[in-house]
Design an enzyme around this catalytic site. Structure first.
Site, PDB file in Angstrom:
ATOM      1  N   CYS A 115       0.825  -0.917   0.256  1.00 44.95           N
ATOM      2  CA  CYS A 115       0.028   0.613   0.032  1.00 44.95           C
ATOM      3  C   CYS A 115       0.404   1.219   0.046  1.00 44.95           C
ATOM      4  CB  CYS A 115      -1.229   0.164   1.223  1.00 44.95           C
ATOM      5  SG  CYS A 115      -0.189  -0.079   3.067  1.00 44.95           S
ATOM      6  N   TYR A 116       0.770   1.982   0.822  1.00 48.88           N
ATOM      7  CA  TYR A 116       1.171   3.510   0.890  1.00 48.88           C
ATOM      8  C   TYR A 116       2.362   3.386   1.821  1.00 48.88           C
ATOM      9  CZ  TYR A 116      -2.741   5.654  -1.538  1.00 48.88           C
ATOM     10  OH  TYR A 116      -3.806   5.846  -2.253  1.00 48.88           O
TER      11      TYR A 116
END
Length: 105
Positions: A63-64
């Site tokens: 993800c981020y």
């Protein structure tokens, strides 16, 4: 059964052995840049993902920053996937480790 957490370097090494890395970031960020060879996993692409991966495939979720990937990793385990990993640090960690990326710039 649950997922394991791995570093970006471990993820890259696993990808060299056939693991599937799924990037769950938004469409614009993924299109701009993502880990080299990553599959963009969204609600819309989940059926395509199911055709790509079997329940024993090693699957790495990115993800981020390495937080929301845990939720998706848990979801995949609940769906029956047995070899699921969450990547510590997410795409930020991948970039800090200077691992290969695909970009549109």
């Amino acid at each position: 059964m649950s997922f394991k957490e791995i570093t970006p370097q471990q993820a890259w090494e696993m990808m060299q052995q056939g693991a599937i890395l799924v990037d769950i970031r938004d469409n614009m960020r993924f299109a701009y840049s993502h880990p080299k060879g990553a599959f963009h996993l969204t609600n819309q692409s989940f059926l395509q993902f199911e055709e790509l991966a079997d329940f024993d495939s090693p699957i790495i979720v990115s993800c981020y920053h390495g937080v929301s990937s845990r939720n998706v990793a848990t979801f995949l385990v609940e769906q029956g996937y047995k070899n699921v990993f969450s990547m510590i640090g997410g795409f930020d960690g991948w970039c800090r480790a200077e691992l290969p990326i695909d970009t549109t710039y």
